[in-house]
Each structure stands twice: as C-alpha cells, then as structure tokens.
Design a protein around this motif. Structure first.
Motif, PDB file in Angstrom:
ATOM      1  N   VAL A  21       0.777  -1.343  -0.316  1.00  0.00           N
ATOM      2  CA  VAL A  21       0.134   0.181  -0.310  1.00  0.00           C
ATOM      3  C   VAL A  21       0.517   1.365   0.565  1.00  0.00           C
ATOM      4  O   VAL A  21       0.839   2.313  -0.730  1.00  0.00           O
ATOM      5  CB  VAL A  21      -1.203  -0.395   1.117  1.00  0.00           C
ATOM      6  CG1 VAL A  21      -1.723   1.278   1.603  1.00  0.00           C
ATOM      7  CG2 VAL A  21      -2.240  -1.119   0.733  1.00  0.00           C
ATOM      8  N   PHE A  24       1.833   2.189  -3.673  1.00  0.00           N
ATOM      9  CA  PHE A  24       1.380   2.558  -4.531  1.00  0.00           C
ATOM     10  C   PHE A  24       1.171   3.853  -5.079  1.00  0.00           C
ATOM     11  O   PHE A  24       0.821   5.053  -4.370  1.00  0.00           O
ATOM     12  CB  PHE A  24      -0.719   1.882  -4.428  1.00  0.00           C
ATOM     13  CG  PHE A  24      -0.608   1.135  -4.233  1.00  0.00           C
ATOM     14  CD1 PHE A  24       0.501  -0.135  -4.633  1.00  0.00           C
ATOM     15  CD2 PHE A  24      -1.837   0.658  -3.999  1.00  0.00           C
ATOM     16  CE1 PHE A  24       0.079  -2.062  -3.744  1.00  0.00           C
ATOM     17  CE2 PHE A  24      -2.133  -1.170  -3.474  1.00  0.00           C
ATOM     18  CZ  PHE A  24      -1.264  -1.609  -3.691  1.00  0.00           C
ATOM     19  N   GLN A  28      -3.602   3.142  -8.146  1.00  0.00           N
ATOM     20  CA  GLN A  28      -2.934   1.734  -7.258  1.00  0.00           C
ATOM     21  C   GLN A  28      -4.408   1.532  -6.046  1.00  0.00           C
ATOM     22  O   GLN A  28      -4.554   1.335  -5.250  1.00  0.00           O
ATOM     23  CB  GLN A  28      -2.124   1.554  -7.292  1.00  0.00           C
ATOM     24  CG  GLN A  28      -1.006   1.181  -8.168  1.00  0.00           C
ATOM     25  CD  GLN A  28      -0.265   0.167  -8.549  1.00  0.00           C
ATOM     26  OE1 GLN A  28       0.830   1.419  -7.673  1.00  0.00           O
ATOM     27  NE2 GLN A  28       0.809  -0.568  -8.867  1.00  0.00           N
ATOM     28  N   THR A  29      -3.910   3.024  -6.013  1.00  0.00           N
ATOM     29  CA  THR A  29      -4.787   3.273  -4.202  1.00  0.00           C
ATOM     30  C   THR A  29      -6.377   2.821  -4.372  1.00  0.00           C
ATOM     31  O   THR A  29      -6.720   2.435  -3.334  1.00  0.00           O
ATOM     32  CB  THR A  29      -4.338   4.566  -3.756  1.00  0.00           C
ATOM     33  OG1 THR A  29      -2.851   4.914  -3.288  1.00  0.00           O
ATOM     34  CG2 THR A  29      -4.911   4.492  -2.271  1.00  0.00           C
ATOM     35  N   PHE A  32      -7.317  -0.534  -5.055  1.00  0.00           N
ATOM     36  CA  PHE A  32      -7.554  -1.223  -3.417  1.00  0.00           C
ATOM     37  C   PHE A  32      -8.428  -1.027  -2.951  1.00  0.00           C
ATOM     38  O   PHE A  32      -8.943  -1.745  -1.901  1.00  0.00           O
ATOM     39  CB  PHE A  32      -5.631  -0.364  -3.486  1.00  0.00           C
ATOM     40  CG  PHE A  32      -5.320  -1.699  -1.346  1.00  0.00           C
ATOM     41  CD1 PHE A  32      -5.081  -2.599  -1.803  1.00  0.00           C
ATOM     42  CD2 PHE A  32      -6.377  -0.707   0.089  1.00  0.00           C
ATOM     43  CE1 PHE A  32      -5.403  -3.799  -0.397  1.00  0.00           C
ATOM     44  CE2 PHE A  32      -5.520  -1.816   0.828  1.00  0.00           C
ATOM     45  CZ  PHE A  32      -5.394  -3.306   0.110  1.00  0.00           C
ATOM     46  N   VAL A  33      -8.848   0.705  -2.513  1.00  0.00           N
ATOM     47  CA  VAL A  33      -9.819   0.245  -1.817  1.00  0.00           C
ATOM     48  C   VAL A  33     -10.653   0.013  -2.538  1.00  0.00           C
ATOM     49  O   VAL A  33     -11.351  -0.364  -1.587  1.00  0.00           O
ATOM     50  CB  VAL A  33      -9.934   1.860  -1.360  1.00  0.00           C
ATOM     51  CG1 VAL A  33     -11.584   2.551  -1.147  1.00  0.00           C
ATOM     52  CG2 VAL A  33      -8.459   2.742  -1.026  1.00  0.00           C
TER      53      VAL A  33
END
Length: 123
Positions: A21, A24, A28-29, A32-33
């Motif tokens: 994380v 990122f 990418q963040t 991920f969320v």
C-alpha cells in the motif's frame, strides 16, 4: 457454500495488496480501496449480514462494473506488446472475475429488501 468460498477468495486477493500500500500510486490506491470494499460486500452477502442499505450496494455494483469495464477495454483493446491472444485471455479472465464480483454486490443490495406479498386478484 459457493459464494462463501468466492468471498473468501476475494478477501485473500484484496489482502494480497496490503503489504504494498505504501508504494501505490493514486490509481493503485483507488483500485485497492475498491477491491477491499467489494470483498467486504461479498462477505456480507455470502454470510447474510445486513450492513448498509441495499441501494448503496446496488449503486456500488454499478460503479464497480463501470470502473472495471473501462479497465477491460483498455487491457483487451488498447494494450500493445505481447501476443494479442495472451492479452485478450488475461483480460477475459479478469473480466469474468469482476462480473462475478459485481453480480455478488448487486445480490447483496437486493437480498435484504423486503417485498410485499403479491396481490391476489379474484376473477
């Protein structure tokens, strides 16, 4: 039982990114969320836990599908490099997974809604 296994699989996939994380970028963040929220929604649906209104989960399912449809289009049609068959195969595999997740999220939004009894008409 199938949805429970699929939900656990989605949680494992979402958990895979936790170690990275801090490295990122913004996209990418966001990915991920979205994946963590989607995995949470699948777990809630699979284990029949009522959390947040159904309209939230149906809206999120639509947004999830739209987000990954764009991703699919990019990977399947705009990606250069590598054999086209491999790019399309990977994109289709990923698309099938995300369609199943989106369907599970939609079901989570629909499963807990109360529907009245059908009106009986006499003829």
């Amino acid at each position: 039982m199938g949805w429970k296994l699929f939900a656990v699989f989605a949680v494992l996939l979402a958990s895979y990114g936790i170690g990275d994380v801090g490295t990122f970028n913004a996209v990418q963040t966001v990915d991920f969320v979205i994946e963590v929220l989607a995995a949470s929604g699948l777990v809630l649906m699979a284990f029949e836990i009522d959390f947040l209104p159904g309209t939230f989960w149906r809206g999120f399912a639509g947004a999830y599908f739209a987000y990954y449809s764009g991703w699919f289009a990019e990977k399947a049609f705009l990606t250069e490099g590598g054999p086209a068959s491999l790019v399309i195969e990977n994109a289709l595999t990923y698309a099938v997974f995300h369609i199943a997740v989106g369907y599970g999220l939609w079901m989570n939004g629909s499963i807990h809604e109360q529907h009245g009894a059908a009106r009986q008409t006499s003829g």
